[in-house]
Design a protein around this motif. Structure first.
Motif, PDB file in Angstrom:
ATOM      1  N   UNK A 178     -34.019 -78.876  -8.657  1.00 39.91           N
ATOM      2  CA  UNK A 178     -34.198 -79.336  -7.280  1.00 39.91           C
ATOM      3  C   UNK A 178     -33.386 -80.457  -6.801  1.00 39.91           C
ATOM      4  N   UNK A 179     -32.726 -80.250  -5.801  1.00 37.19           N
ATOM      5  CA  UNK A 179     -32.024 -81.272  -5.139  1.00 37.19           C
ATOM      6  C   UNK A 179     -30.728 -81.668  -5.883  1.00 37.19           C
ATOM      7  N   UNK A 180     -30.144 -80.709  -6.807  1.00 40.49           N
ATOM      8  CA  UNK A 180     -29.155 -80.927  -7.698  1.00 40.49           C
ATOM      9  C   UNK A 180     -27.662 -80.306  -6.882  1.00 40.49           C
ATOM     10  N   UNK A 181     -27.941 -79.449  -6.105  1.00 36.71           N
ATOM     11  CA  UNK A 181     -26.692 -78.915  -5.480  1.00 36.71           C
ATOM     12  C   UNK A 181     -25.958 -77.673  -6.652  1.00 36.71           C
ATOM     13  N   UNK A 182     -24.784 -77.350  -5.874  1.00 37.36           N
ATOM     14  CA  UNK A 182     -24.233 -76.286  -6.701  1.00 37.36           C
ATOM     15  C   UNK A 182     -24.160 -76.705  -8.402  1.00 37.36           C
ATOM     16  N   UNK A 183     -24.264 -75.660  -9.062  1.00 35.08           N
ATOM     17  CA  UNK A 183     -24.174 -75.719 -10.453  1.00 35.08           C
ATOM     18  C   UNK A 183     -22.978 -74.925 -10.958  1.00 35.08           C
ATOM     19  N   UNK A 184     -22.972 -74.469 -12.436  1.00 35.81           N
ATOM     20  CA  UNK A 184     -22.082 -73.486 -12.722  1.00 35.81           C
ATOM     21  C   UNK A 184     -22.000 -72.356 -11.866  1.00 35.81           C
ATOM     22  N   UNK A 185     -20.557 -71.860 -11.714  1.00 40.57           N
ATOM     23  CA  UNK A 185     -20.608 -70.415 -11.126  1.00 40.57           C
ATOM     24  C   UNK A 185     -21.010 -69.403 -12.298  1.00 40.57           C
ATOM     25  N   UNK A 186     -21.386 -68.427 -11.534  1.00 41.52           N
ATOM     26  CA  UNK A 186     -21.720 -67.198 -12.635  1.00 41.52           C
ATOM     27  C   UNK A 186     -22.823 -67.260 -13.531  1.00 41.52           C
ATOM     28  N   UNK A 187     -23.527 -68.268 -13.167  1.00 40.19           N
ATOM     29  CA  UNK A 187     -24.975 -68.171 -13.882  1.00 40.19           C
ATOM     30  C   UNK A 187     -26.074 -67.382 -13.329  1.00 40.19           C
ATOM     31  N   UNK A 188     -26.089 -65.974 -13.961  1.00 39.98           N
ATOM     32  CA  UNK A 188     -27.165 -65.239 -13.326  1.00 39.98           C
ATOM     33  C   UNK A 188     -28.490 -65.085 -13.908  1.00 39.98           C
ATOM     34  N   UNK A 189     -29.741 -65.107 -13.220  1.00 43.18           N
ATOM     35  CA  UNK A 189     -30.824 -65.257 -13.584  1.00 43.18           C
ATOM     36  C   UNK A 189     -31.697 -63.966 -13.445  1.00 43.18           C
TER      37      UNK A 189
END
Length: 457
Positions: A178-189
């Protein structure tokens, strides 16, 4: 208060928490105030519950001398607190070598790497150490990119792999993201494995469907280079099926996706075997260890990998200042020795059976209990308001927690309604009985309260 906010941990802003705070001594209240003044506030740990002064075995003690049996311990206390063997070994190591500069090595670190390779099945024969498992997850992600040339990952919602930006990217707990913003691209869940409550209306509990969906992802996206999962989800104890694990191992091999098991909380004997994946008769490409590895004394983690992946010839995967800590290696080696010499893995099935019998009997007795899940010495009791609807009994879970804290038993609430129980592997019969008696009394009290409330409504 949103359901997401209350997803993990004890509840810090409730009438029961206020009542708990009001019974604390003036000395403790003042110290907790100072803690809140000088530390950054963060959910789950601020405000703190109490002030710990010392610990021993399965218990810790507050400044007034109150004893708490610890069935949480952040999963570090496999051999209990202050184990004399671990403490003495570290004292001796302090007298000779307390720190090893980078680009040098030392005998304790080499011995630990050798010991892990001996414990693990082939070809998991290469290691890197780190001060924490979050960093070890980062090293695993880097190595997967280097060895596959692919940057995307697949992991599960609701999983936890650490609090750094890269670990959060593959992690799936909304609370931490929460509230962290963009993370590593390409992280599929993908949806998590569920043993009791489907992820949504109409969904099933058969994780073979999830395995088929993951296969579809691998077929569609050739840039996926890593599949990351907790072998068993620690927080609320969700266990994959044999069929799921076999299928995932096959898929990862077929599509050149590195299979990374995060056993930070459950490795090193917690499930009854040195590695949780041994229950499934498969071997990952990498496994991350941590928490209990440091003997409840020193922050220590390890990335253990297939020796064929030793391919980072011109890249530093970790290179952490305390990477080959002689103190951390000594703590880990001694912890492993204690498990061997005290025959804790041979003893654990007996203790596990004893605890399981009590919990299963409670399930028959208390309508509050919807499900009991366990593996080794990791248990979950899921509380519900109704066994048909499976509605979460969050209020009851909180009431059980504070009743137990009042009577000297500490544990964690997960997913708002799951009592997660994680005792030391070497807990005595007497301490186990005491803890279970406290928990049983709490369930009696809370069940009666719930029944009285229902009768009056």
């Amino acid at each position: 208060m949103s359901k997401v906010f209350r997803g993990e941990g004890d509840i810090n802003q409730s009438p029961l928490r206020q009542a708990w705070n009001e019974q604390l001594s003036d000395e403790t209240t003042q110290m907790l105030h100072e803690d809140a003044c000088f530390f950054l506030h963060q959910s789950l740990s601020t405000p703190c519950l109490d002030i710990i002064e010392r610990a021993d075995g399965a218990a810790f003690y507050n400044v007034e001398g109150k004893r708490y049996l610890d069935f949480h311990g952040n999963a570090v206390h496999h051999v209990g607190y202050q184990h004399p063997r671990v403490i003495e070994a570290m004292k001796q190591q302090l007298d000779t070598l307390s720190f090893s500069p980078r680009r040098y090595t030392n005998k304790p670190a080499i011995d630990l790497a050798r010991r892990l390779a001996e414990l693990a099945p082939d070809p998991l024969n290469k290691s890197l150490f780190a001060p924490g498992a979050t960093s070890a997850i980062g090293m695993a992600l880097k190595l997967a990119r280097i060895t596959t040339g692919k940057h995307k990952t697949v992991s599960m919602w609701e999983s936890f792999h650490g609090a750094s930006m890269d670990a959060l990217s593959v992690g799936g707990e909304a609370h931490f993201r929460r509230q962290i913003g963009p993370l590593l691209p390409g992280a599929i869940h993908v949806p998590p494995i569920q043993n009791y409550r489907p992820n949504w209306e109409g969904a099933g509990l058969d994780d073979r469907q999830l395995a088929s969906y993951i296969e579809y992802l691998f077929e569609q996206d050739a840039d996926i280079g890593a599949f990351v999962m907790e072998t068993v989800r620690n927080t609320d104890v969700q266990l994959p099926s044999q069929a799921f694990m076999k299928k995932i191992r096959t898929l990862c091999t077929e599509y050149d996706v590195k299979l990374i098991f995060d056993e930070t909380t459950i490795g090193m004997g917690r499930t009854g075997r040195w590695f949780a994946f041994e229950h499934y008769d498969i071997v990952p490409d990498m496994v991350v260890l941590g928490k209990g590895l440091g003997g409840a004394v020193y922050p220590m983690a390890a990335l253990l990998v297939d020796e064929s992946l030793d391919a980072a010839k011109s890249t530093s995967l970790g290179h952490y200042t305390h990477e080959k800590s002689p103190l951390g290696a000594t703590a880990a080696m001694t912890m492993i020795d204690v498990i061997h010499e005290e025959r804790l893995l041979e003893r654990l099935p007996v203790m596990e059976t004893k605890m399981k019998a009590r919990l299963e009997a409670w399930k028959q007795r208390f309508s509050l209990i919807g499900d009991v899940r366990h593996i080794g010495f990791l248990f979950a009791i899921e509380l519900v308001t109704d066994r048909t609807t499976k509605e979460k009994a969050a209020g009851a879970a909180e009431a059980v927690l504070y009743h137990c804290l009042d009577h000297g038993l500490s544990f964690k609430i997960s997913k708002r309604n799951v009592l997660q129980l994680c005792p030391p592997l070497n807990i005595s019969d007497e301490d186990l009985d005491e803890a279970l008696n406290v928990l049983e009394a709490a369930l009696v009290t809370v069940q009666q309260r719930e029944e009285n409330t229902y009768a009056q409504s």
